[in-house]
Each structure stands twice: as C-alpha cells, then as structure tokens.
Design a protein around this motif. Structure first.
Motif, PDB file in Angstrom:
ATOM      1  N   GLU A   1       0.913  -1.258  -0.035  1.00  0.00           N
ATOM      2  CA  GLU A   1      -0.121  -0.070   0.077  1.00  0.00           C
ATOM      3  C   GLU A   1       1.014   1.167   0.171  1.00  0.00           C
ATOM      4  O   GLU A   1       1.751   1.427   0.884  1.00  0.00           O
ATOM      5  CB  GLU A   1      -1.060  -0.007   1.255  1.00  0.00           C
ATOM      6  CG  GLU A   1      -1.842   1.258   1.185  1.00  0.00           C
ATOM      7  CD  GLU A   1      -2.945   1.030   2.230  1.00  0.00           C
ATOM      8  OE1 GLU A   1      -3.605   2.035   2.471  1.00  0.00           O
ATOM      9  OE2 GLU A   1      -3.323  -0.092   2.591  1.00  0.00           O
ATOM     10  N   GLY A   2       0.749   2.124  -1.074  1.00  0.00           N
ATOM     11  CA  GLY A   2       1.272   3.447  -1.192  1.00  0.00           C
ATOM     12  C   GLY A   2       2.874   3.119  -1.618  1.00  0.00           C
ATOM     13  O   GLY A   2       3.646   3.967  -1.552  1.00  0.00           O
TER      14      GLY A   2
ATOM     15  N   SER B   1       4.468   6.724  -0.885  1.00  0.00           N
ATOM     16  CA  SER B   1       3.402   7.616  -0.483  1.00  0.00           C
ATOM     17  C   SER B   1       3.830   7.917   1.210  1.00  0.00           C
ATOM     18  O   SER B   1       4.142   7.130   1.701  1.00  0.00           O
ATOM     19  CB  SER B   1       2.003   7.274  -0.599  1.00  0.00           C
ATOM     20  OG  SER B   1       1.787   6.965  -2.172  1.00  0.00           O
ATOM     21  N   LYS B   2       3.531   9.219   1.446  1.00  0.00           N
ATOM     22  CA  LYS B   2       3.666   9.620   2.939  1.00  0.00           C
ATOM     23  C   LYS B   2       3.025   8.394   3.781  1.00  0.00           C
ATOM     24  O   LYS B   2       1.682   7.902   3.519  1.00  0.00           O
ATOM     25  CB  LYS B   2       2.911  11.046   3.175  1.00  0.00           C
ATOM     26  CG  LYS B   2       3.386  11.242   4.594  1.00  0.00           C
ATOM     27  CD  LYS B   2       2.909  12.739   4.832  1.00  0.00           C
ATOM     28  CE  LYS B   2       2.832  13.069   6.351  1.00  0.00           C
ATOM     29  NZ  LYS B   2       2.240  14.354   6.595  1.00  0.00           N
ATOM     30  N   GLY B   3       3.571   7.945   4.709  1.00  0.00           N
ATOM     31  CA  GLY B   3       2.883   6.921   5.646  1.00  0.00           C
ATOM     32  C   GLY B   3       3.078   5.390   5.173  1.00  0.00           C
ATOM     33  O   GLY B   3       2.913   4.532   5.987  1.00  0.00           O
ATOM     34  N   ALA B   4       3.466   5.137   4.165  1.00  0.00           N
ATOM     35  CA  ALA B   4       3.805   3.862   3.616  1.00  0.00           C
ATOM     36  C   ALA B   4       4.804   3.208   4.186  1.00  0.00           C
ATOM     37  O   ALA B   4       5.971   3.577   4.768  1.00  0.00           O
ATOM     38  CB  ALA B   4       3.968   3.639   2.096  1.00  0.00           C
ATOM     39  N   VAL B   5       4.669   1.823   4.435  1.00  0.00           N
ATOM     40  CA  VAL B   5       5.563   1.031   5.545  1.00  0.00           C
ATOM     41  C   VAL B   5       6.253  -0.049   4.367  1.00  0.00           C
ATOM     42  O   VAL B   5       5.663  -0.819   4.027  1.00  0.00           O
ATOM     43  CB  VAL B   5       5.114   0.495   6.738  1.00  0.00           C
ATOM     44  CG1 VAL B   5       5.788  -0.345   7.529  1.00  0.00           C
ATOM     45  CG2 VAL B   5       4.398   1.641   7.433  1.00  0.00           C
TER      46      VAL B   5
ATOM     47  N   GLU C   1      12.191   7.076   7.950  1.00  0.00           N
ATOM     48  CA  GLU C   1      12.694   6.505   9.128  1.00  0.00           C
ATOM     49  C   GLU C   1      13.148   5.108   8.626  1.00  0.00           C
ATOM     50  O   GLU C   1      12.233   4.462   8.510  1.00  0.00           O
ATOM     51  CB  GLU C   1      11.771   6.477  10.293  1.00  0.00           C
ATOM     52  CG  GLU C   1      12.533   6.068  11.539  1.00  0.00           C
ATOM     53  CD  GLU C   1      11.544   5.975  12.783  1.00  0.00           C
ATOM     54  OE1 GLU C   1      11.732   6.835  13.373  1.00  0.00           O
ATOM     55  OE2 GLU C   1      10.661   5.130  12.637  1.00  0.00           O
TER      56      GLU C   1
ATOM     57  N   VAL D   1       9.782   3.542   6.932  1.00  0.00           N
ATOM     58  CA  VAL D   1       8.702   4.201   7.123  1.00  0.00           C
ATOM     59  C   VAL D   1       8.760   5.465   6.298  1.00  0.00           C
ATOM     60  O   VAL D   1       9.701   6.036   6.497  1.00  0.00           O
ATOM     61  CB  VAL D   1       7.966   4.640   8.227  1.00  0.00           C
ATOM     62  CG1 VAL D   1       6.715   5.196   8.314  1.00  0.00           C
ATOM     63  CG2 VAL D   1       7.856   3.380   9.188  1.00  0.00           C
TER      64      VAL D   1
ATOM     65  N   LEU E   1       8.182   9.096   5.811  1.00  0.00           N
ATOM     66  CA  LEU E   1       7.663  10.399   6.602  1.00  0.00           C
ATOM     67  C   LEU E   1       7.010  11.386   5.674  1.00  0.00           C
ATOM     68  O   LEU E   1       6.160  12.301   6.245  1.00  0.00           O
ATOM     69  CB  LEU E   1       8.592  10.853   7.649  1.00  0.00           C
ATOM     70  CG  LEU E   1       9.382   9.886   8.733  1.00  0.00           C
ATOM     71  CD1 LEU E   1      10.451  10.575   9.406  1.00  0.00           C
ATOM     72  CD2 LEU E   1       8.247   9.136   9.207  1.00  0.00           C
ATOM     73  N   GLU E   2       7.332  11.374   4.487  1.00  0.00           N
ATOM     74  CA  GLU E   2       6.691  12.161   3.569  1.00  0.00           C
ATOM     75  C   GLU E   2       6.867  11.506   2.284  1.00  0.00           C
ATOM     76  O   GLU E   2       7.349  10.502   2.144  1.00  0.00           O
ATOM     77  CB  GLU E   2       7.303  13.573   3.496  1.00  0.00           C
ATOM     78  CG  GLU E   2       8.716  13.560   2.906  1.00  0.00           C
ATOM     79  CD  GLU E   2       9.229  15.029   3.282  1.00  0.00           C
ATOM     80  OE1 GLU E   2       9.924  15.531   2.065  1.00  0.00           O
ATOM     81  OE2 GLU E   2       8.954  16.010   3.929  1.00  0.00           O
ATOM     82  N   ASP E   3       6.161  11.816   0.979  1.00  0.00           N
ATOM     83  CA  ASP E   3       6.265  11.286  -0.176  1.00  0.00           C
ATOM     84  C   ASP E   3       7.801  11.127  -0.475  1.00  0.00           C
ATOM     85  O   ASP E   3       8.298  12.305  -0.242  1.00  0.00           O
ATOM     86  CB  ASP E   3       5.557  12.131  -1.012  1.00  0.00           C
ATOM     87  CG  ASP E   3       3.961  11.880  -0.983  1.00  0.00           C
ATOM     88  OD1 ASP E   3       3.469  11.045  -0.199  1.00  0.00           O
ATOM     89  OD2 ASP E   3       3.066  12.798  -1.728  1.00  0.00           O
TER      90      ASP E   3
END
Length: 106
Positions: free
Chosen positions: A15-16, A36-40, A60, A87, A89-91
């Motif tokens: 996802e992302g 994408s921001k928040g993608a792990v 991170e 992770v 933290l932004e795109d």
C-alpha cells in the motif's frame, strides 16, 4: 544496455509503494521505489547486500537494531541477512541496488 525509465513497468508492492526494476544483470540490480507518505516497507531480510540512495523525501529506516531518519541525498547499507525496514515520513523515492540481483523481483 540502456534502460528508459518511461518504458519500465511499475509494480505495486504494498500500500503506497511502487517499484520499477531498472538496469540489472546476474551480479547486481537497480530499482526505483516510490513511497506515499505513511507507507511502510515492512521489516525483512534477504541474502543480498543492498545499498539505498534517497532521491527524494524523508524516511525513518531501521537496520538491525539501529534507527535513523534519512533525507534526500543520504545513503544506506543493508548487509546480507540483516533485518531492515522503513516508514515514509513524506512522499519520496528511493534508489535501491542489490548484489547479486533479486530474481524474485522479475
């Protein structure tokens, strides 16, 4: 010998997260990974040595027991067999190089 980015198929790998396999041979492989921001990028390990260059964004990363925030222009080394993940933290966009190549990406 020449790989045109606009002709490379993009694969959704979470996802992302999207990946393009760029130039490669049996000894090494280069991939462009877009987050994408928040993608792990979940913690994982593999038998390949991996270097990563941050083309854009802020991430991170965890490598083994160490955590660090990395920015555009920073690079990382993931030794073979060492768990790592990230992770966004932004795109952002990462350039990953694996040795030897990742047959599982083809």
């Amino acid at each position: 010998m020449f790989i045109k980015n606009d002709q490379v198929k993009e694969v959704v790998c979470g996802e992302g997260i999207r990946r393009k396999v760029l130039a490669y041979n049996q000894e090494m492989m280069m991939c462009e990974i877009t987050f994408s921001k928040g993608a792990v990028g979940e913690m994982h390990s593999h038998p390949h040595t991996q270097t990563t260059y941050v083309l854009d964004g802020v991430f991170e990363f965890t490598i083994g027991e160490e955590k660090s925030v990395v920015y555009k222009g920073d690079s990382l080394l993931m030794p073979a067999g060492v768990p790592h993940g990230t992770v966004a933290l932004e795109d952002g966009v990462l350039l990953d190089v694996f040795s030897p190549m990742r047959e599982d990406f083809l």
